[in-house]
Design a protein around this motif. Structure first.
Motif, PDB file in Angstrom:
ATOM      1  N   TYR A 133       5.171  13.120 -10.216  1.00  0.00           N
ATOM      2  CA  TYR A 133       6.317  12.388 -10.920  1.00  0.00           C
ATOM      3  C   TYR A 133       7.612  12.341 -10.196  1.00  0.00           C
ATOM      4  CZ  TYR A 133       8.904  10.888 -14.378  1.00  0.00           C
ATOM      5  OH  TYR A 133      10.116   9.524 -15.422  1.00  0.00           O
ATOM      6  N   ILE A 134       8.135  11.699  -9.966  1.00  0.00           N
ATOM      7  CA  ILE A 134       9.599  11.706  -9.093  1.00  0.00           C
ATOM      8  C   ILE A 134      10.395  10.542 -10.238  1.00  0.00           C
ATOM      9  CG2 ILE A 134       9.288   9.615  -7.478  1.00  0.00           C
ATOM     10  CD1 ILE A 134      11.038  11.884  -5.321  1.00  0.00           C
ATOM     11  N   GLU A 135      11.645  11.558 -10.296  1.00  0.00           N
ATOM     12  CA  GLU A 135      13.110  10.547 -11.565  1.00  0.00           C
ATOM     13  C   GLU A 135      13.667  10.708  -9.985  1.00  0.00           C
ATOM     14  OE1 GLU A 135      12.967  10.823 -15.149  1.00  0.00           O
ATOM     15  OE2 GLU A 135      14.539   9.851 -15.680  1.00  0.00           O
ATOM     16  N   PRO A 136      14.204   9.917  -9.224  1.00  0.00           N
ATOM     17  CA  PRO A 136      15.276  10.760  -7.945  1.00  0.00           C
ATOM     18  C   PRO A 136      17.013  10.372  -9.356  1.00  0.00           C
ATOM     19  CG  PRO A 136      14.945   8.558  -7.358  1.00  0.00           C
ATOM     20  CD  PRO A 136      13.559   8.518  -8.404  1.00  0.00           C
ATOM     21  N   ASP A 137      16.933   9.971 -10.310  1.00  0.00           N
ATOM     22  CA  ASP A 137      18.561   9.207 -10.227  1.00  0.00           C
ATOM     23  C   ASP A 137      18.976   9.974 -11.867  1.00  0.00           C
ATOM     24  OD1 ASP A 137      18.642   7.168  -8.059  1.00  0.00           O
ATOM     25  OD2 ASP A 137      17.789   5.934  -8.886  1.00  0.00           O
ATOM     26  N   LYS A 138      18.023  11.080 -12.657  1.00  0.00           N
ATOM     27  CA  LYS A 138      18.609  10.750 -14.002  1.00  0.00           C
ATOM     28  C   LYS A 138      19.903  12.895 -13.571  1.00  0.00           C
ATOM     29  CE  LYS A 138      16.808  13.882 -17.468  1.00  0.00           C
ATOM     30  NZ  LYS A 138      15.210  14.180 -18.494  1.00  0.00           N
ATOM     31  N   ASP A 139      20.987  12.534 -14.452  1.00  0.00           N
ATOM     32  CA  ASP A 139      22.084  13.595 -13.696  1.00  0.00           C
ATOM     33  C   ASP A 139      21.503  15.096 -13.786  1.00  0.00           C
ATOM     34  OD1 ASP A 139      23.874  12.103 -13.709  1.00  0.00           O
ATOM     35  OD2 ASP A 139      24.607  12.200 -15.495  1.00  0.00           O
ATOM     36  N   THR A 152       1.204  -1.602   0.300  1.00  0.00           N
ATOM     37  CA  THR A 152       0.121  -0.126  -0.744  1.00  0.00           C
ATOM     38  C   THR A 152       1.445   1.164  -0.018  1.00  0.00           C
ATOM     39  OG1 THR A 152       0.144  -0.045   2.658  1.00  0.00           O
ATOM     40  CG2 THR A 152      -1.920  -1.104   1.081  1.00  0.00           C
ATOM     41  N   THR A 153       2.140   1.026   0.337  1.00  0.00           N
ATOM     42  CA  THR A 153       3.050   2.226   0.444  1.00  0.00           C
ATOM     43  C   THR A 153       4.273   2.049  -0.282  1.00  0.00           C
ATOM     44  OG1 THR A 153       2.511   2.849   2.665  1.00  0.00           O
ATOM     45  CG2 THR A 153       4.417   3.927   2.107  1.00  0.00           C
ATOM     46  N   LYS A 154       4.702   2.970  -1.241  1.00  0.00           N
ATOM     47  CA  LYS A 154       5.594   3.083  -2.417  1.00  0.00           C
ATOM     48  C   LYS A 154       6.748   4.185  -1.589  1.00  0.00           C
ATOM     49  CE  LYS A 154       7.640   3.349  -6.587  1.00  0.00           C
ATOM     50  NZ  LYS A 154       8.223   2.150  -7.487  1.00  0.00           N
ATOM     51  N   GLU A 155       7.903   3.583  -1.391  1.00  0.00           N
ATOM     52  CA  GLU A 155       9.493   3.983  -1.141  1.00  0.00           C
ATOM     53  C   GLU A 155      10.151   4.728  -1.633  1.00  0.00           C
ATOM     54  OE1 GLU A 155      11.588   2.506   2.349  1.00  0.00           O
ATOM     55  OE2 GLU A 155      12.895   3.625   1.706  1.00  0.00           O
ATOM     56  N   VAL A 156      10.660   5.965  -2.461  1.00  0.00           N
ATOM     57  CA  VAL A 156      11.220   6.258  -3.279  1.00  0.00           C
ATOM     58  C   VAL A 156      12.693   7.264  -2.281  1.00  0.00           C
ATOM     59  CG1 VAL A 156      11.798   7.655  -4.970  1.00  0.00           C
ATOM     60  CG2 VAL A 156       9.443   7.113  -4.225  1.00  0.00           C
ATOM     61  N   SER A 157      13.616   6.138  -2.771  1.00  0.00           N
ATOM     62  CA  SER A 157      14.443   7.399  -1.712  1.00  0.00           C
ATOM     63  C   SER A 157      15.579   8.333  -2.955  1.00  0.00           C
ATOM     64  CB  SER A 157      15.886   5.729  -1.713  1.00  0.00           C
ATOM     65  OG  SER A 157      14.810   5.000  -1.571  1.00  0.00           O
TER      66      SER A 157
END
Ligand SMILES: Cc1ncc(C[n+]2csc(CCOP(=O)(O)OP(=O)(O)O)c2C)c(N)n1
Ligand code: SF4
Ligand SMILES: [Mg+2]
Length: 340
Positions: free
Chosen positions: A298-304, A250-255
């Protein structure tokens, strides 16, 4: 009695700015207050921050928070290029830009488009009231089709959805919130501070003087009645080593880049903010129903980010001594020789 301080030993007063000159009840004032809270609670040193803006009531608001930070009030719609220059000159800065729906969506749309595709590290906030507040409430490009001005004039143009545009163009953190939702906005601002890249926040911020009546789709009442949060947001900063128990179903974790964690409790439809197609879909679906999807869209944490891709030296360019920025006579002679 000991004074309250944050993790870097600064008192709340250091995070405040001048007294607001905006109308009492303006949504922009509530956003300034959340910015003050977020920077204080995250322990950001205001002397490392640069506040940027364009022109409008919204663009005046950096004067009302972080009084000791650097600041640049740019020309109408031109804040992105000034911000890009500032970050290139000193990549150690933390940039926060405040714009309006007119400043971004009308005169500044060209600059906005390129900022989003570059992924410059900046928190870019659109204080979105659907009108040009400073010039007395004309429709802006985010005003909805069929929305009514106080005078009864009906908007006959479709709106620009700045979140959909930002996702489409490659922004790596896109969120929508409401100035009246303290908890959600604070969590989003903290997460934006932890993100390395462009964080684009469209914050619906009612203009109580010109756009808060029946028939407006940016009034307090309308937004309250049509807010569809995508999930409950919890933000765990890197300096708080808290283990949180949750059900991964039920929960999504984003580092996040700095080690912080964003926990997004799904309310419905199994929403995954790392899925770009799903983000576009939810924006289109809610817009068609006249609703606002709020939260981290929207989240994309790893893009340069832009500065990493430029491969800059570590030291701020603005502080490099002349002998490291100017080619020597021998190098210039060699270049001239090659051009012969
Ligand atoms: C080059 C230029 N064109 C037009 C204006 C007039 N003007 C000032 S603020 C503004 C729009 C402000 O709307 P918005 O960005 O939504 O900010 P708000 O006041 O609603 O917060 C306009 C058109 C200007 N200052 N400069
Ligand atoms: S005119 Fe509208 S946007 Fe400007 S300060 Fe007043 S309430 Fe806010
Ligand atoms: Mg506006």
């Amino acid at each position: 009695m000991a004074t309250k301080t944050n993790r870097i030993g600064l008192e709340p007063i250091v995070y405040k700015g001048g007294k607001t000159t905006l109308c009492a009840g303006c949504g922009h004032n509530a956003i300034s207050e959340r910015i003050i809270d977020a920077f204080y609670e995250m322990g950001v040193d205001p002397r490392r921050v640069i506040k940027l803006s364009g022109i409008g009531c919204s663009s005046k608001s950096p004067a009302y928070f972080l009084g000791g930070s650097h600041g640049f009030n740019a020309v109408h719609g031109r804040m992105p290029s000034v911000g890009t220059g500032a970050m290139l000159a000193n990549q150690k800065l933390i940039a926060i830009g405040i714009s309006g729906d007119g400043d971004t969506g009308a005169i500044g749309i060209g600059q906005f488009v390129h900022l989003m595709r570059r992924n410059l590290p900046i928190i870019y906030i659109i204080e979105d009231n659907g009108c040009y507040g400073l010039t007395k409430g004309q429709f802006s490009p985010t005003a909805d089709l069929g929305s009514k001005l106080k005078t009864g004039v009906v908007n006959d143009l479709p709106p620009i959805d700045t979140c959909a545009l930002a996702v489409e163009l490659g922004a790596t953190f896109v969120a929508r919130s409401f100035s009246g939702d303290k908890k959600q906005l604070l969590s989003i601002l903290k997460a934006a501070l932890a993100h390395r890249g462009t964080s684009m926040l469209d914050v619906i911020s009612p203009c109580v003087t010109f756009n808060d009546h029946e028939g407006s789709t940016k009034s307090y009442q309308y937004v309250k009645d049509h807010d569809e949060p995508l999930g409950e947001i919890s933000f765990v900063p890197f300096f708080e080593d808290i283990s949180v128990e949750y059900d991964p179903g039920t929960t999504k974790e984003v580092s996040m880049h700095d080690g912080s964690r964003l926990l997004l409790k799904k309310l419905e439809n199994d929403y995954d903010p790392t899925d770009r197609m799903r983000a576009m879909q939810v924006l289109h679906e809610t817009a068609r129903r006249g609703e606002y999807a709020t939260g981290v869209i929207y989240i994309e944490p790893d893009k340069d980010d832009f500065l990493t891709s430029l491969n800059l030296v570590d030291e701020p360019l603005a502080q490099l001594p002349l002998d490291r920025t100017r080619p020597s006579r021998a190098v210039l002679d060699e270049v001239m020789e090659r051009l012969r």
